[in-house]
Design an enzyme around this catalytic site. Structure first.
Site, PDB file in Angstrom:
ATOM      1  N   HIS A   1       0.802  -1.235   0.000  1.00 13.49           N
ATOM      2  CA  HIS A   1       0.000   0.000   0.000  1.00 13.49           C
ATOM      3  C   HIS A   1       0.831   1.280   0.000  1.00 13.49           C
ATOM      4  O   HIS A   1       0.501   2.253   0.685  1.00 13.49           O
ATOM      5  CB  HIS A   1      -0.972  -0.003   1.192  1.00 13.49           C
ATOM      6  CG  HIS A   1      -2.058  -1.050   1.094  1.00 13.49           C
ATOM      7  ND1 HIS A   1      -2.567  -1.490  -0.108  1.00 13.49           N
ATOM      8  CD2 HIS A   1      -2.732  -1.753   2.056  1.00 13.49           C
ATOM      9  CE1 HIS A   1      -3.519  -2.395   0.119  1.00 13.49           C
ATOM     10  NE2 HIS A   1      -3.622  -2.586   1.415  1.00 13.49           N
TER      11      HIS A   1
ATOM     12  N   HIS B   1      -9.734   2.155   0.843  1.00 10.32           N
ATOM     13  CA  HIS B   1      -9.747   0.906   1.595  1.00 10.32           C
ATOM     14  C   HIS B   1     -10.879   0.861   2.633  1.00 10.32           C
ATOM     15  O   HIS B   1     -10.683   0.400   3.755  1.00 10.32           O
ATOM     16  CB  HIS B   1      -8.386   0.727   2.270  1.00 10.32           C
ATOM     17  CG  HIS B   1      -7.984  -0.691   2.487  1.00 10.32           C
ATOM     18  ND1 HIS B   1      -8.803  -1.593   3.130  1.00 10.32           N
ATOM     19  CD2 HIS B   1      -6.861  -1.365   2.160  1.00 10.32           C
ATOM     20  CE1 HIS B   1      -8.185  -2.769   3.182  1.00 10.32           C
ATOM     21  NE2 HIS B   1      -7.007  -2.658   2.600  1.00 10.32           N
TER      22      HIS B   1
ATOM     23  N   GLU C   1     -11.812  -2.859  -3.163  1.00 10.57           N
ATOM     24  CA  GLU C   1     -10.797  -1.863  -3.506  1.00 10.57           C
ATOM     25  C   GLU C   1     -10.573  -1.911  -5.015  1.00 10.57           C
ATOM     26  O   GLU C   1      -9.846  -2.777  -5.511  1.00 10.57           O
ATOM     27  CB  GLU C   1      -9.495  -2.184  -2.778  1.00 10.57           C
ATOM     28  CG  GLU C   1      -9.626  -2.354  -1.274  1.00 10.57           C
ATOM     29  CD  GLU C   1      -8.503  -3.231  -0.709  1.00 10.57           C
ATOM     30  OE1 GLU C   1      -7.321  -2.906  -0.885  1.00 10.57           O
ATOM     31  OE2 GLU C   1      -8.820  -4.268  -0.090  1.00 10.57           O
TER      32      GLU C   1
HETATM   33  C1  GAL Z   1      -5.656  -5.388   1.691  1.00 14.62           C
HETATM   34  C2  GAL Z   1      -4.726  -6.500   1.338  1.00 14.62           C
HETATM   35  C3  GAL Z   1      -4.610  -7.388   2.545  1.00 14.62           C
HETATM   36  C4  GAL Z   1      -4.146  -6.604   3.764  1.00 14.62           C
HETATM   37  C5  GAL Z   1      -5.037  -5.388   3.945  1.00 14.62           C
HETATM   38  C6  GAL Z   1      -4.548  -4.473   5.041  1.00 14.62           C
HETATM   39  O1  GAL Z   1      -5.806  -4.515   0.597  1.00 14.62           O
HETATM   40  O2  GAL Z   1      -5.228  -7.199   0.220  1.00 14.62           O
HETATM   41  O3  GAL Z   1      -3.743  -8.474   2.286  1.00 14.62           O
HETATM   42  O4  GAL Z   1      -2.818  -6.216   3.615  1.00 14.62           O
HETATM   43  O5  GAL Z   1      -5.114  -4.646   2.776  1.00 14.62           O
HETATM   44  O6  GAL Z   1      -4.590  -5.105   6.275  1.00 14.62           O
END
Ligand code: GAL
Length: 360
Positions: free
Chosen positions: A106, A180, A322
């Site tokens: 991210h 998110h 997302e």
């Molecule tokens: C999502 C990702 C997960 C985890 C989450 C944050 O977008 O696919 O694996 O990292 O964010 O906890």
């Protein structure tokens, strides 16, 4: 339509965050802070008109600053994982911050989720708009190019919350922006979402390795990943299917039907519908993005950061949709079965996702 704002506290850098409240004529309310451009809450009516917060969040700014999980946050420069926290582009190697094992998740350390964005508000008869901008200088978090990003949140009287992501960069740079938000149509921390029904217009998914790095594109047909007919999220959740078990549930990129035709600035299409049969709440998702990471909150179990109202975190008590290009596509340059995922100098990045709420 109305927008209110109030100071929301100070982050460790000394900067002050603001909390914006967008309200439509039916009482639907969305709270967004300029810290991480984070959606803090979304209150929508059930079939009896009762407003409930259907977006998971924390009580305080300080929790948002310290916690992981990216609850409601804008994510960038690159959503999801970049394998090995490095990549090559146009003959140069770039090193990123490894915050997820050896991978970059991210956008890295501060990314776009832990900074204060510049804000502007506007309203008219039918819309309330919050425009957020963030300038990321060349080399920030290891990424190339001076990048200007504008995210416009618009709430309207039809119950739609639109998020438009625009960006320009003076060098080629991988870019994959998303939000998110963790949705639970029965309410924040109201228990698992297994009974909520999901339809996804997705023809294939990316199977991942143990670190959730995509390794193969596979058709959804005949697998627990097939949501082309609406089904409860829990229906196939516990099936002994390797790609599902490897991730501890759904945490995969789903590729929309005909995704190769999707492009920046393209037409928005209805790609997902979720509903809660008990409250009657429904959420339609329209987007021009080619893919969506459908995440069933499998890591939502950090005991240090209770959710709003002091409720403990609990896995699978929300789902995230997302919208994005394919994770780690920077390592699949030139591979036709992957999205491109690079914004080049002179190009305009322009994607929109609309989450539209109603009840029936
Ligand atoms: C999502 C990702 C997960 C985890 C989450 C944050 O977008 O696919 O694996 O990292 O964010 O906890």
């Amino acid at each position: 339509m109305n927008i209110y704002s109030r100071p929301w506290g100070t982050i460790s850098s000394g900067e002050t965050a603001t909390l914006f409240t967008l309200v439509n004529d039916n009482g639907m309310t969305v709270e967004i802070t300029d810290f991480g451009g984070t959606i803090v809450s979304i209150k929508t009516a059930d079939r009896n008109g009762k407003l409930t917060d259907i977006c998971l969040g924390y009580d305080s700014l300080s929790d948002y600053e310290k916690a992981d999980g990216y609850l409601g946050a804008l994510v960038g420069r690159v959503a999801n994982r970049i394998a090995g926290a490095s990549f090559e582009l146009e003959g140069k190697t770039y090193s990123l911050y490894a915050n997820d094992g050896g991978n970059c998740l991210h956008g890295g350390k501060k990314s776009f989720s832990y900074v204060i964005w510049k804000s502007e508000t506007a309203t008219d008869n039918d819309k309330a708009t919050l425009t957020l901008t963030y300038f990321s200088p060349d080399g920030e978090e290891g990424f190339p190019g001076n990048l200007t990003t504008k995210v416009t949140y618009t709430l309207d009287n039809g119950g739609a919350l639109a998020i438009r992501y625009e960006a320009e960069c003076d060098k080629a740079c991988p870019l994959n922006l998303t939000n998110h938000a963790y949705f639970n149509l029965a309410g924040n921390a109201s228990g698992p979402v297994f009974g909520q029904i999901l339809w996804l217009d997705a023809e294939s998914y990316l199977a991942g390795d143990k670190d959730l790095i995509p390794v193969a594109v596979k058709p959804v047909d005949g697998t627990p990943f097939d949501f082309t007919e609406p089904k409860p999220i829990g229906k196939d959740f516990f099936v002994d299917f390797a790609d599902l078990r490897m991730a501890g549930g759904y945490d995969h990129c789903f590729n929309f039907t005909g995704w190769k035709k999707c492009k920046s600035g393209g037409t928005l299409l209805l790609r997902a519908v979720a509903c809660d049969p008990i409250s009657g709440r429904k959420m339609e998702m329209y987007t021009n993005q080619p893919c969506v990471q459908f995440y069933s909150a499998n890591f939502l179990k950090n005991p240090c950061f209770p959710l709003r109202g002091g409720k403990p975190q609990q896995t699978q008590t929300a789902f995230c949709l997302e919208t994005q290009t394919m994770p780690d596509s920077i390592h699949h340059q030139g591979d036709e079965s992957f999205t491109d995922g690079v914004l080049r100098a002179g190009e305009k990045y322009d994607y929109t996702t609309v989450y539209k709420f109603s009840a029936e």
